[in-house]
Write an enzyme that holds these catalytic residues in place. Structure first.
Site, mmCIF file in Angstrom:
data_model
loop_
_atom_site.group_PDB
_atom_site.id
_atom_site.type_symbol
_atom_site.label_atom_id
_atom_site.label_comp_id
_atom_site.label_asym_id
_atom_site.label_seq_id
_atom_site.Cartn_x
_atom_site.Cartn_y
_atom_site.Cartn_z
ATOM 1 N N SER A 36 44.583 47.597 44.426
ATOM 2 C CA SER A 36 44.224 46.502 43.532
ATOM 3 C C SER A 36 44.497 45.179 44.229
ATOM 4 C CB SER A 36 45.048 46.580 42.252
ATOM 5 O OG SER A 36 46.369 46.168 42.523
ATOM 6 N N LYS A 37 44.082 44.115 43.590
ATOM 7 C CA LYS A 37 44.283 42.783 44.142
ATOM 8 C C LYS A 37 45.744 42.547 44.517
ATOM 9 C CE LYS A 37 40.243 40.494 43.461
ATOM 10 N NZ LYS A 37 39.439 41.660 43.801
ATOM 11 N N ARG A 38 46.613 43.136 43.737
ATOM 12 C CA ARG A 38 48.036 42.923 43.927
ATOM 13 C C ARG A 38 48.530 43.283 45.316
ATOM 14 N NH1 ARG A 38 50.852 40.458 41.094
ATOM 15 N NH2 ARG A 38 53.068 40.497 41.497
#
Length: 469
Positions: free
Chosen positions: A236-238
């Site tokens: 994910s973006k994280r």
RNA sequence: GUCCCCAUCGUCUAGCCUGGUCCAGGACACCGGCCUUUCACGCCGGCGACAGGGGUUCAAAUCCCCUUGGGGACGCCA
């Protein structure tokens, strides 16, 4: 000759998953002196943008993944695709279909309800429909037999053709769909080895069938596993789904990111650190891993620190200048760069990223008067009883003709012998006075790089602070 | 649901194809020590895995089957 390609669709930035597939394709070509091509898959007119295209090319260039020839764009090949669709139509290998999306969805539901794979049921297959604005073209998938191929990373993969349905190859808007376009492009570009993400495995039998229907020679296919986040979940973006360019901003060296990505899913015995050249020499699809791998930011950081140690001072100095500029410090003129070049050796062994280096080395670049002192450090180390010693030392430094590491060290050592003090007692106060904080490279090297003027100016400023000025 | 794929330390992996040299090796992270002028680097040491169950075999991490778990695909997206 081996010809590979990377075919991103410009619907977003290049992230590390895409970068890794590009890297493997690039390495496969480079290893054998072949060609690596680029193709922009922008048949999705709505989501594809010029900015994304540019960003992707910039990212690839930053990584050093250069391609041969001008990248082709699918959006410019409308006629090419349609010529092939027409040919399939004429040869009876494709047909017009009038079913609406809703009707098809109903068919899928029906299949699902029966516990089968949701598919189009072939309603229009034998109807002999002609062209019409709302008609799509579907490919006549064989109902029987098996489609089998040898995957470069997975080995033998097989499907019963009955698992497949009659896929759409031309939409109602006249544009081809992905599978048809890819087959035409890979054939026309002379691609011999298709290395792509795992999510394309299921497209492979459809494409193979199209290759056969079009009478094209099959390339070799290989599917590299996906990259997972550190939590083993989808990226994910994280964690890692950030764009490649963001890694540059964070102070990663491209060769470090390349090295990391290469080792994520590929190996060469126990070797961890590779130069680009070594990767080219040693790469082989034989050692591509079959299972998905989790992205580990810590290891990337470690590799980055290793590559920083290997990089030239010149290059690092200009990267440092860039990072400092982002912090709003320093200039990029020649004198500034040559000063930064002297700083680099002090940080090579301790920086994990260029950004971190810039933050840590900021005190070098800040004008003496603007140096910020850490309150805690000041009150702990710049005490009244240390003051006379710093003052004496400042006088001794002032008297020095050559202001370099050995002379400085000799002066301090003489003072220690004279007073019977331990260096430990003076080190931190000196460090705080010169750098504003408690963490820095070795004191003598730091002083040498700062130079006599700055060193004295900072010492005096610190002494002044002791008097409460 | 159906199909495809995968499964070694927390993580990346070596080994698996061509069973024995593996009571499983390396790296990151973590912990301890050394070095030391702070922080790092470096060096030394420690912790730590063959998903489970059946076979085959004198012998299985390695071959076969099943189970479980994970991922992917099933679009007029790519």
């Amino acid at each position: 000759m081996i010809v590979t390609r990377f075919a991103p669709s410009p619907t977003g930035a290049l992230h590390i998953g895409g970068a890794r597939t590009a890297l493997f394709s690039w390495l496969l070509a480079k290893h054998s002196g072949g060609k690596f091509l680029l193709r922009i898959e922008d048949t999705d007119r709505e989501r594809s943008t010029e900015e994304n295209t540019k960003q992707i090319l910039d990212s690839l260039l930053w990584l050093g993944l250069d391609w041969v020839d001008k990248p082709i764009k699918q959006s410019m090949r409308y006629d090419v695709y349609n010529a092939q669709v027409e040919r399939l139509l004429e040869e009876g290998k494709a047909y017009y279909c009038s079913c609406s999306p809703e009707e098809v969805e109903a068919m899928r539901e029906e299949a699902r309800a029966k516990g089968l794979k949701p598919k189009y049921n072939g309603k229009c297959r034998e109807l002999g429909l002609g062209p019409a604005p709302h008609h799509v073209v579907r490919f006549k998938t064989p109902h029987t037999g098996k489609t089998v191929y040898e995957d470069m990373v997975k080995g033998t993969v097989a499907w019963d053709n009955s698992e497949l349905d009659d896929m759409i190859i031309r939409r109602t808007d006249g544009w081809p769909t992905y599978n048809l376009a890819v087959v035409c492009d890979d054939h026309d570009q002379g691609v011999t080895h298709v290395l792509r993400g795992d999510d394309h495995v299921n497209n492979t039998p459809r494409q193979i069938l199209l290759y056969e229907a079009l009478g094209y020679e099959l390339p070799k296919f290989g599917h590299v596993p996906m990259i997972l986040g550190p939590d083993k979940k989808k990226l994910s973006k994280r964690h890692g789904a950030r764009s490649v360019l963001e890694y540059e901003l964070d102070g990663m060296l491209p060769e470090a990111l390349i090295n990391y990505l290469a080792r994520l899913g590929w190996s060469c015995g126990d070797q961890e650190i590779f130069s680009i050249q070594e990767l080219i020499e040693k790469f082989s699809t034989q050692h591509l891993n079959k299972s998905a791998a989790a992205f580990d930011p810590d290891k990337l950081l470690w590799l980055n620190s290793q590559h920083i140690k290997e990089a030239s001072d010149d290059r690092l100095a200009s990267l440092l200048a860039g990072q400092l500029a982002m912090l709003g410090i320093g200039g990029s003129d020649a004198s500034c760069i040559s000063y930064l070049k002297k700083i680099i050796p002090l940080y090579k062994p301790r920086a994990k990223t260029m950004k971190e280096m810039a933050e840590a080395a900021a005190f070098f670049v800040l004008p003496d008067r603007e140096l910020k002192y850490d309150d805690k450090a000041v009150s702990k180390f710049l005490t009244e009883e240390i003051k006379p010693h710093l003052k004496t030392l400042a006088e001794k430094f002032e008297a020095l003709e050559t202001f370099d590491q050995p002379s400085l060290e000799a002066v301090v050592q003489a003072y220690l012998d004279e007073t019977g003090l331990k260096f430990k007692v003076l080190a931190q106060p000196l460090r705080v006075a010169l750098t504003g904080g408690t963490v820095s490279p070795g004191l003598f090297e730091t002083m040498e790089v700062l130079g006599k003027d700055s060193t004295l100016a900072r010492l005096h400023r610190a002494l002044g602070m002791l008097r409460g000025e």
